[in-house]
Design an enzyme around this catalytic site. Structure first.
Site, PDB file in Angstrom:
ATOM      1  CD  GLU A 165      -2.697   1.267   2.524  1.00 36.01           C
ATOM      2  OE1 GLU A 165      -3.134   0.162   2.934  1.00 36.01           O
ATOM      3  OE2 GLU A 165      -2.972   2.361   3.072  1.00 36.01           O
ATOM      4  CD  GLU A 170      -4.405   7.340   5.828  1.00 31.69           C
ATOM      5  OE1 GLU A 170      -5.229   6.585   6.373  1.00 31.69           O
ATOM      6  OE2 GLU A 170      -3.191   7.053   5.687  1.00 31.69           O
TER       7      GLU A 170
END
Length: 276
Positions: A165, A170
């Site tokens: 990932e 974010e």
């Protein structure tokens, strides 16, 4: 896809290095793996938010695995349902709205109660670093919510298994952006960068380059400024989904907004070097 010269693709990367000046050189800031002389640069995703037809040729609605993930928002959207996923003037808008009824719990761990309807999309083209495609650029401009309980993301995740990932954007309920690279569930590199007014337009970018037979380096940028490089051990040859989503609560706090929350994206781009 349109082809451009190898030198164009390499200038994109080396220009960033030059901007860092001598400090980068002293720190041993790496250059991308050398491309073959015949390499060409290709646009993979470019200008896909101009219309629903252009969007739907490049993107799918929801997560690759469905409507639920690790927060309290359930994703809704389709070719006939644009209540939470809309396009206008080249901007993609995802809207999270609080619901007042019981819709059960998320089907994904940690199985939180569903308290929002929201939007997620993922690119049809997967990102796979190989000898043929040793360099990728992934970037976009975003207006991201940062209130407690809001969890927007622009990220890459493994198609066949998790991890790998890479989180390019974010926010978890405040004004810090998390650049994350997951090699295993417990082996993670995180660079946390404060962002002034995340709700204004800011540019987020990753340059991914093959460094050996199994590993990549991922260079993360905010507003054109290099912030970090993480080693993606074992990323080579593993296909990745590109996802834009507005999740809620979970890691961003357990009491989210009572009204609507918006997350906007424009100029989302993916390009790569092709060596053969």
């Amino acid at each position: 896809m349109s082809a451009r010269s190898e030198s164009y693709g390499r200038r994109r990367f080396l220009g960033g290095a030059a901007a860092l000046g001598g400090a980068a050189a002293l720190a041993g800031w790496p250059r991308p793996a050398a491309a073959a002389p015949a390499a060409t640069w290709e646009d993979v995703i470019n200008g896909s938010f101009g219309s629903y037809s252009a969007f739907e040729s490049e993107w799918n609605y929801l997560y690759p695995w469905g409507s639920d993930h690790n927060g309290s928002a359930r994703m809704y959207g389709s070719t006939s349902d644009h209540n939470h996923i809309t396009l206008a003037s080249g901007v993609l808008t995802l809207k999270a709205a609080r619901i007042t009824w019981d819709e059960g719990t998320s089907s994904a761990s940690p199985y939180l109660p569903i308290r929002y309807h929201s939007g997620a999309v993922h690119a049809k083209n997967q990102i796979v670093v190989t000898d043929q495609f040793p360099d990728y650029e992934v970037k976009g401009e975003f207006q991201a919510p940062s209130a407690a309980g809001t969890w927007p993301a622009f990220w890459l995740t493994g198609v066949n298994n998790w991890p790998p990932e890479s989180d390019i954007l974010e926010f978890k309920g405040n004004s810090n952006n998390w650049f994350n690279t997951f090699r295993t569930s417990s082996d993670v590199s995180s660079t946390i960068v404060g962002v002034s007014a995340p709700g204004d337009w800011h540019a987020y970018r990753a340059w991914i380059t093959k460094v050996n037979g199994s590993d990549v380096d991922i260079h993360y940028y905010l507003d054109g400024v290099w912030k970090a490089v993480h080693r993606g051990a074992g990323f080579v040859g593993k296909p990745l989904w590109l996802i834009i989503n507005l999740q809620m609560e979970g890691s961003s706090g357990s009491s989210g907004p009572s009204g609507d929350t918006y997350y906007r994206a424009r100029n989302v781009y993916v390009g790569r070097n092709r060596t053969a």
